[in-house]
Write a protein that holds these residues in place. Structure first.
Motif, PDB file in Angstrom:
ATOM      1  N   GLY A   1       0.819  -1.211   0.000  1.00  0.00           N
ATOM      2  CA  GLY A   1       0.000   0.000   0.000  1.00  0.00           C
ATOM      3  C   GLY A   1       0.853   1.260   0.000  1.00  0.00           C
ATOM      4  N   SER A   2       0.203   2.399   0.074  1.00  0.00           N
ATOM      5  CA  SER A   2       0.898   3.681   0.016  1.00  0.00           C
ATOM      6  C   SER A   2       1.797   3.913   1.227  1.00  0.00           C
ATOM      7  N   SER A   3       1.449   3.309   2.357  1.00  0.00           N
ATOM      8  CA  SER A   3       2.243   3.494   3.573  1.00  0.00           C
ATOM      9  C   SER A   3       3.018   2.229   3.930  1.00  0.00           C
TER      10      SER A   3
ATOM     11  N   GLU B   1     -11.995  -7.732   2.016  1.00  0.00           N
ATOM     12  CA  GLU B   1     -12.241  -7.351   3.398  1.00  0.00           C
ATOM     13  C   GLU B   1     -12.906  -8.500   4.146  1.00  0.00           C
TER      14      GLU B   1
ATOM     15  N   ARG C   1      -8.680  -2.147  11.749  1.00  0.00           N
ATOM     16  CA  ARG C   1      -9.338  -0.909  11.332  1.00  0.00           C
ATOM     17  C   ARG C   1     -10.489  -1.285  10.402  1.00  0.00           C
TER      18      ARG C   1
ATOM     19  N   ASP D   1     -11.698   0.989   7.833  1.00  0.00           N
ATOM     20  CA  ASP D   1     -11.596   1.624   6.520  1.00  0.00           C
ATOM     21  C   ASP D   1     -10.124   1.877   6.239  1.00  0.00           C
ATOM     22  N   VAL D   2      -9.803   2.025   4.970  1.00  0.00           N
ATOM     23  CA  VAL D   2      -8.406   2.094   4.549  1.00  0.00           C
ATOM     24  C   VAL D   2      -7.749   3.417   4.908  1.00  0.00           C
ATOM     25  N   LEU D   3      -8.497   4.416   5.336  1.00  0.00           N
ATOM     26  CA  LEU D   3      -7.925   5.719   5.639  1.00  0.00           C
ATOM     27  C   LEU D   3      -7.650   5.930   7.117  1.00  0.00           C
ATOM     28  N   SER D   4      -8.276   5.145   7.973  1.00  0.00           N
ATOM     29  CA  SER D   4      -8.105   5.338   9.416  1.00  0.00           C
ATOM     30  C   SER D   4      -6.806   4.697   9.895  1.00  0.00           C
ATOM     31  N   ASN D   5      -6.377   5.078  11.091  1.00  0.00           N
ATOM     32  CA  ASN D   5      -5.178   4.511  11.686  1.00  0.00           C
ATOM     33  C   ASN D   5      -5.480   3.136  12.290  1.00  0.00           C
ATOM     34  N   TRP D   6      -4.428   2.370  12.456  1.00  0.00           N
ATOM     35  CA  TRP D   6      -4.571   1.048  13.049  1.00  0.00           C
ATOM     36  C   TRP D   6      -4.771   1.167  14.552  1.00  0.00           C
TER      37      TRP D   6
END
Length: 542
Positions: free
Chosen positions: A68-70, A103, A143, A145-150
């Motif tokens: 992923g991006s991160s 998911e 998490r 959703d893909v935008l929230s933090n773990w």
């Protein structure tokens, strides 16, 4: 009362009932085989080797994403130039569950994860004959959703036993060859309430930790969860059976309560069997879809344990109540030995389950198999429970043999009786033999289905249709035991024909009944405290 329903049903009605039950049994198999997918899915993951410069646990200092991006800074193998500059404590193995663009779902019900290590043989760091202990610093996050933090869910330092075997001689020439290692239990979640999970694990190394474990090249994880399609079929079946068995049990007890005498032991056991089946049928899984109930696996094991313990006690008492030479009928204390075995074995399995799955409620990384002592205790409990079950079935077989011998002796006396009395006793004998045949058929089907699931590939193709054998096995066995309990409750409920409807000959036979004629009776659904039985030439009061 005129006895049980089975004594008053015509042969035609009994055949119709048998065919109806058989049709429902076939449907329960086909529902799982043709509609439901395979019960579980196993997804393989290869852990990504991420670099973490600072020390810390698998759940500390931020979570490392494998893609992923991160995504984290990665190394492909330990032979890379970067890897040679790192300490072993700087490597974190990261796994994202599920795979990209997918998911998780609450319909999956549970998630099990096991580890598989790729370990190369090294002469200076080889695994001993008795295996080795590996220490794992592991963390689990989630998490939605893909935008929230773990969000950290669990973090623990666990020890696991490695059981590996090298298939070639341990020489310098064979360095680099891989061991063959058994899978290692890692995580068990009783609820899949979140969409995404992240696992970070590290193998800390110092002078006393993780020594003698070979050279670990890669870590594979296998995630196992229940298929959502199978869960929908399973919950639907429980929802259909639950009110059916509940209403049947309530109807049965209402008929018992309308009688002028108190219920006897066998009637109480049939009622208890209906209650245990109703308890097993309660579709609690519907609520688990909206709540994170991590205790669901433990609760389901408890439901099954209650049902099977009640079923085993019912078999013993039903056989015992048909022993014509047994003086202490209608007393639970007369079966203390057999019932004690059932209770003892059930308690052992309950303690084992509470130790294993109960520990997962506070720590999903927990395992009783993680230490030699825990393994010995678990095996001891299982062996003792197995011995109890074997002794129980041995006692049950002996009791069934005694009953059939006694029946054979009493059948020879039937021609000397009046026609009314002879028909009455023939009905009782038929009732017992019918139940034994149905019980043997259920046990045989359970064994046959189990063998089929072991030797088959999991599904059969019939033209354009695919039959999922494992799913058909589970739904078929579940439907079979529901139909078995329904049949027992219905056929052995008191008949609606009251004494006033008896013929004059039947009433006269009841009036003239003597202690001598009582001797030939198998068991009566009747409680008369002063009734006496002739036993081995003596009169014993029940």
């Amino acid at each position: 009362m005129a006895g049980a329903i089975i004594e008053n049903m015509s042969t035609k009605k009994l055949v119709v009932l048998g065919l109806t039950v058989l049709i429902f049994q076939v449907l329960s198999v086909l529902v799982g085989g043709l509609i439901a997918p395979s019960p579980t899915s196993a997804i393989h993951y290869l852990a990504t080797k991420c670099v973490r410069r600072h020390r810390g646990g698998g759940g500390g200092g931020g979570w490392l994403m494998p893609w992923g991006s991160s995504r984290c800074q990665r190394i492909r193998s330990f032979d890379d130039t970067l890897a040679k500059t790192l300490d072993a404590n700087d490597i974190v193995f990261a796994v994202h569950v599920p795979l990209p663009n997918k998911e998780m779902s609450p319909w999956f019900q549970f998630m099990l994860v096991v580890l598989q290590f790729d370990i190369a043989f090294k002469m200076l760091n080889q695994i001993g004959k008795n295996g080795a202990t590996i220490t794992i610093d592991a963390g689990l996050a989630y998490r939605d959703d893909v935008l929230s933090n773990w969000t950290t869910k669990f973090h623990s330092v666990e020890k696991r036993q490695l059981s590996c075997m090298l298939m070639v001689p341990k020489t310098f020439e064979n360095e680099g060859r891989f061991y063959v290692c058994d899978p290692v239990p890692f995580i068990e979640l009783g609820s899949v309430a979140h969409k995404y999970y992240l696992i970070n694990l590290r193998l800390p190394v110092n002078d006393i930790v993780n020594t003698g474990i070979g050279e670990i090249k890669d870590i594979h994880l296998v995630g196992i969860h229940q298929n959502g399609g199978f869960t929908k079929v399973w919950i639907s079946m429980k929802t259909a059976f639950s009110p059916w068995i509940f209403v049947t049990t309530a109807w049965y007890w209402r008929r018992i309560s309308l009688m002028t005498r108190p219920p006897v032991l066998i009637e109480k056991m049939i009622f208890a069997l209906g209650i245990s089946m109703t308890f097993l049928n309660v579709p609690v899984e519907w609520l688990s879809l909206g709540f994170e109930w991590t205790w669901m696996l433990l609760f389901e094991d408890f439901q099954q344990g209650v049902f099977y313990a009640t079923l085993f006690c019912f078999w013993i008492i039903f056989c015992g109540e048909h022993l014509m030479d047994q003086s202490q009928r209608n007393r639970l204390s007369a079966y203390w030995w057999q019932v004690g075995l059932v209770v003892f074995g059930s308690l052992l399995l309950l303690i084992f389950d509470l130790t294993e799955r109960g520990g997962h409620l506070s720590n999903p990384f927990h395992s009783v198999w993680a230490s030699p002592f825990g393994t010995k205790c678990a095996i001891t409990f299982i062996i003792m429970a197995g011995i109890s079950v074997c002794l129980y079935f041995l006692s049950l077989c002996c009791m069934v043999g005694c009953v059939f011998r006694n029946i054979g002796g009493k059948v020879q006396q039937l021609p000397a009786m009046s026609e009314t009395r002879r028909l009455h006793y023939e009905g009782i004998i038929f009732r017992f033999k019918f139940l034994m045949l149905v019980t043997l058929a259920c046990a045989a089907m359970t064994v046959i289905f189990f063998i089929i699931t072991q030797v088959s590939e999991g599904h059969w193709h019939w033209g354009d249709y695919t039959l999922q054998v494992h799913s058909g096995f589970l739904t078929g066995i579940y439907g079979m035991w529901n139909l078995y309990v329904f049949t027992i409750i219905f056929l052995y409920a008191p008949s609606h024909k009251h004494k006033s409807n008896k013929t004059r000959d039947e009433q006269k036979a009841d009036t003239l009944e003597t202690p001598e004629s009582q001797e030939t009776q198998l068991t009566r659904f009747q409680h008369v405290p002063t009734e006496t039985y002739r036993i081995t030439g003596k009169v014993a009061e029940e």
